[in-house]
Design an enzyme around this catalytic site. Structure first.
Site, PDB file in Angstrom:
ATOM      1  N   LYS A  72       0.841  -1.197   0.000  1.00  0.00           N
ATOM      2  CA  LYS A  72       0.000   0.000   0.000  1.00  0.00           C
ATOM      3  C   LYS A  72       0.880   1.252   0.000  1.00  0.00           C
ATOM      4  CE  LYS A  72      -2.213   2.052   3.571  1.00  0.00           C
ATOM      5  NZ  LYS A  72      -2.098   3.502   3.331  1.00  0.00           N
ATOM      6  N   LYS A  76      -6.989   8.138  -1.331  1.00  0.00           N
ATOM      7  CA  LYS A  76      -8.102   8.695  -0.538  1.00  0.00           C
ATOM      8  C   LYS A  76      -8.705   9.903  -1.246  1.00  0.00           C
ATOM      9  CE  LYS A  76      -6.987   7.006   4.027  1.00  0.00           C
ATOM     10  NZ  LYS A  76      -5.543   6.774   3.981  1.00  0.00           N
ATOM     11  N   GLY A 109       0.881  -0.881   9.071  1.00  0.00           N
ATOM     12  CA  GLY A 109       2.033  -0.031   8.806  1.00  0.00           C
ATOM     13  C   GLY A 109       3.075  -0.190   9.883  1.00  0.00           C
ATOM     14  N   ASP A 142     -13.336  14.374  -3.699  1.00  0.00           N
ATOM     15  CA  ASP A 142     -13.512  15.543  -4.574  1.00  0.00           C
ATOM     16  C   ASP A 142     -14.804  15.405  -5.377  1.00  0.00           C
ATOM     17  OD1 ASP A 142     -12.810  17.933  -5.999  1.00  0.00           O
ATOM     18  OD2 ASP A 142     -10.705  17.463  -5.565  1.00  0.00           O
ATOM     19  N   THR A 187     -13.478  15.458 -10.978  1.00  0.00           N
ATOM     20  CA  THR A 187     -12.079  15.430 -10.542  1.00  0.00           C
ATOM     21  C   THR A 187     -11.665  14.027 -10.099  1.00  0.00           C
ATOM     22  OG1 THR A 187     -12.272  17.740  -9.897  1.00  0.00           O
ATOM     23  CG2 THR A 187     -10.408  16.524  -8.987  1.00  0.00           C
TER      24      THR A 187
HETATM   25  O1  C5P Z   1       1.025   2.632  10.829  1.00  0.00           O
HETATM   26  P1  C5P Z   1      -0.414   2.255  10.768  1.00  0.00           P
HETATM   27  O2  C5P Z   1      -0.650   0.750  10.804  1.00  0.00           O
HETATM   28  O3  C5P Z   1      -1.274   2.984  11.766  1.00  0.00           O
HETATM   29  O4  C5P Z   1      -0.850   2.738   9.319  1.00  0.00           O
HETATM   30  C1  C5P Z   1      -2.154   2.629   8.841  1.00  0.00           C
HETATM   31  C2  C5P Z   1      -2.177   2.949   7.378  1.00  0.00           C
HETATM   32  O5  C5P Z   1      -3.496   2.827   6.912  1.00  0.00           O
HETATM   33  C3  C5P Z   1      -1.727   4.361   7.029  1.00  0.00           C
HETATM   34  O6  C5P Z   1      -1.026   4.277   5.797  1.00  0.00           O
HETATM   35  C4  C5P Z   1      -3.006   5.138   6.856  1.00  0.00           C
HETATM   36  O7  C5P Z   1      -2.890   6.143   5.890  1.00  0.00           O
HETATM   37  C5  C5P Z   1      -3.971   4.048   6.382  1.00  0.00           C
HETATM   38  N1  C5P Z   1      -5.380   4.225   6.724  1.00  0.00           N
HETATM   39  C6  C5P Z   1      -5.831   4.328   8.023  1.00  0.00           C
HETATM   40  N2  C5P Z   1      -7.154   4.492   8.290  1.00  0.00           N
HETATM   41  C7  C5P Z   1      -8.044   4.532   7.307  1.00  0.00           C
HETATM   42  C8  C5P Z   1      -7.622   4.391   5.998  1.00  0.00           C
HETATM   43  C9  C5P Z   1      -6.267   4.224   5.746  1.00  0.00           C
HETATM   44  O8  C5P Z   1      -5.014   4.262   8.945  1.00  0.00           O
HETATM   45  N3  C5P Z   1      -9.325   4.628   7.575  1.00  0.00           N
END
Ligand code: C5P
Length: 224
Positions: free
Chosen positions: A35, A63, A204, A66, A70
């Site tokens: 991702k 994400k 992450g 818009d 767009t």
């Molecule tokens: O480091 P961590 O596990 O918290 O990262 C979560 C990832 O998921 C990040 O890249 C964040 O942008 C993404 N994300 C999120 N919550 C959402 C959608 C995406 O944390 N609702």
């Protein structure tokens, strides 16, 4: 290619770190997808790197939020990346979701519900009257109407979402046991998220901070 069980969030602008993440998730017992979010995709080398990445399941976490024109134009503008998944905020509205779906081709469109970093207090601050669970359910109905391919929600709402959304349910807000929560609010462990019915997880920092291989071993142990 196997459907990813885990999408690893490649949140860095450091190309070498991205390469390390990809290298160290190879040959793992778990099928990984990659991702890429706003941080890497907007970095100098990020877009080009993703465009040239071969034989990986890729998830462009744009994400989008818009107007319909767009959103559709942005999806067309990234066609060359041949992403497997792209995200759009469901709060963009039904017409934008349909417009996105119409131009997406083979790329799956994921509807993002309420961010996992928000709780009921933060929703009130923004001006929403419904609580998180009601809002996520409401937004899921919109995703069904727009025939989206997947939903992103917190693991805490999976059971509700599953009742009406029969395709992929992807959950961020995941922490391995004992890990720092940081900016997230609605979290669960990987095991709990799968038990609730998530089809795949976004992870992450619990995997990318420190020793990636060791973190993956810990994840595999926790999932047993
Ligand atoms: O480091 P961590 O596990 O918290 O990262 C979560 C990832 O998921 C990040 O890249 C964040 O942008 C993404 N994300 C999120 N919550 C959402 C959608 C995406 O944390 N609702």
């Amino acid at each position: 290619m196997k459907k990813p069980k885990i999408f690893i969030a490649c949140d860095t602008t450091n190309l070498n770190k991205i390469k390390r993440i990809i290298r160290e998730t190879q040959n793992s017992k778990l099928p990984f997808g990659y991702k890429f979010g706003l941080e890497f995709l907007n970095s100098k080398s990020g877009r080009k790197f993703v465009a040239n990445l071969k034989n990986k399941i890729t998830f462009g976490d744009y994400k989008l939020a818009d107007i319909p024109n767009t959103c559709a134009s942005a999806i067309k503008a990234i066609k060359d990346l041949k992403l497997n998944y792209i995200t759009i905020h469901i709060s963009s509205g039904l017409k934008a979701l349909k417009a996105a779906k119409k131009v997406s081709g083979l790329t799956k469109i994921i509807g993002v519900t309420i961010l996992t970093s928000l709780d009921n207090k933060s929703l009130k601050e923004i001006g929403f009257d419904k609580d998180v669970k009601k809002l996520v359910l409401h937004q899921t109905k919109l995703a069904v109407k727009a025939k989206l391919d997947a939903i992103v929600c917190s693991p805490q709402e999976v059971k509700i979402v599953k009742k009406i959304f029969k395709k992929e349910i992807i959950t961020p807000g995941i922490r391995l046991l004992g890990d720092l929560i940081g900016d997230q609010k609605r979290i669960m462990t990987p095991k709990e998220a799968f038990q609730n019915g998530a089809t795949s997880l976004v992870i992450g920092r619990s995997l990318t901070k420190g020793n990636i291989k060791k973190n993956i071993q810990k994840l595999i142990r926790e999932l047993k």
